[in-house]
Design an enzyme around this catalytic site. Structure first.
Site, mmCIF file in Angstrom:
data_model
loop_
_atom_site.group_PDB
_atom_site.id
_atom_site.type_symbol
_atom_site.label_atom_id
_atom_site.label_comp_id
_atom_site.label_asym_id
_atom_site.label_seq_id
_atom_site.Cartn_x
_atom_site.Cartn_y
_atom_site.Cartn_z
ATOM 1 N N ARG A 1 0.844 -1.198 0.000
ATOM 2 C CA ARG A 1 0.000 0.000 0.000
ATOM 3 C C ARG A 1 0.878 1.247 0.000
ATOM 4 O O ARG A 1 1.465 1.602 1.018
ATOM 5 C CB ARG A 1 -0.936 -0.007 1.210
ATOM 6 N N ASP B 1 1.891 5.275 -0.310
ATOM 7 C CA ASP B 1 1.343 6.542 0.175
ATOM 8 C C ASP B 1 1.101 7.518 -0.968
ATOM 9 O O ASP B 1 1.534 7.295 -2.107
ATOM 10 C CB ASP B 1 2.317 7.192 1.161
ATOM 11 N N TYR C 1 12.282 -1.201 -3.527
ATOM 12 C CA TYR C 1 11.958 0.209 -3.748
ATOM 13 C C TYR C 1 13.191 0.917 -4.294
ATOM 14 O O TYR C 1 14.318 0.602 -3.918
ATOM 15 C CB TYR C 1 11.539 0.892 -2.447
ATOM 16 N N ARG D 1 11.528 6.268 3.001
ATOM 17 C CA ARG D 1 11.670 7.730 2.998
ATOM 18 C C ARG D 1 12.457 8.211 4.222
ATOM 19 O O ARG D 1 13.230 9.174 4.135
ATOM 20 C CB ARG D 1 10.288 8.381 2.941
#
Length: 264
Positions: free
Chosen positions: A49, A51, A109, A196
């Site tokens: 999921r 953001d 990622y 992040r």
């Protein structure tokens, strides 16, 4: 039947993946388009999921249906109902035991950072930006401490719902490509805002605010207040999800589509 789709989207066009009452999410758009082709409402489940603002080149989703369509029909039909920032790349049928999230054995990622005195225009929203020069060698050295099994509480969002902060980081790489710095993370799973937050900490090292050893100290302390601020979502891409071979998915279960540099 359980249908699995490979999905790509530009995250800055949506308010996250997960369905919301306002309907401006990737899930809401996909469910509406798939439901039209299936001729009944569907509920999607995804591998990760993302953001608001986070992009995906290799998102994997599944849904159940009694409607019979060729795989090409799920691709072309659904895409005909979708706006340009989201597209279905492939479709396949899977057994009822398959689950896009719980059957995934690892995820990847990539964060792309434009490191230049002037902000990017054509890639606004698609890459991060940091104007002071960064030392990618120092960042790569610092990142080595992240590999292996660790408690990543220091890089976990306050609202993270994961049952455990302990994750296996298979590999972290930091490389420069001209004015771009590319951060690659490969782990069994990730916490909310983990990538992040890690990029933010590595940037602290790269600009000389902290030494490479500082990152290991923050990791060991497991204290979020000691780490850096959460970096913007702009340059973050979900670019890989991997499954066991027996699920018979495309690429022998290695659903990896890494965004390349340069874009333009």
């Amino acid at each position: 039947m359980r249908i699995v789709l490979g999905v790509e989207y530009a995250g800055n066009a949506f308010e996250g993946f997960q369905s919301q009452a306002h309907g401006r999410t990737v899930q809401d758009h996909l469910e509406a388009a798939i439901g039209h082709i299936a001729a009944h409402p569907v509920r999607l489940h995804c591998a990760g999921r993302t953001d608001t603002g986070v992009h995906a080149t290799a998102q994997v989703v599944h849904f159940d249906t009694e409607s019979v369509r060729p795989n090409s029909g799920w691709v072309r039909g659904v895409n005909s109902r979708l706006s340009s920032p989201v597209v279905v790349r492939w479709a396949t049928e899977a057994s009822d035991e398959f689950h896009a999230r719980f059957c995934a054995v690892s995820r990847r990622y990539r964060y792309i950072l434009h490191n230049s005195p002037v902000r990017p225009a054509l890639l606004a929203g698609r890459v991060g930006w940091f104007h002071p020069p960064l030392d990618e060698i120092a960042m790569a050295e610092a990142a080595r401490c992240l590999e292996g099994w660790h408690d990543f509480s220091a890089f976990r969002a306050a609202g993270c719902q994961a049952k455990s902060p302990v994750k296996l980081m298979h590999e972290v790489r930091v490389q420069r490509a001209g004015d771009y710095i590319v951060f690659d993370f490969w782990a069994n799973a990730f916490l909310h805002h983990m990538v992040r937050n890690l990029v933010g900490a590595l940037v602290y090292v790269g600009k000389g605010r902290h030494s490479a050893a500082w990152l290991a100290e923050v990791l060991a302390a497991r204290d979020r207040s000691l780490a850096a601020l959460t970096f913007p979502a702009d340059g973050l891409y979900l670019c890989g999800v991997e499954y066991a071979l027996h699920w018979s998915l495309p690429g022998e279960g290695r659903i990896i589509v890494v965004p390349r540099i340069p874009f333009v």
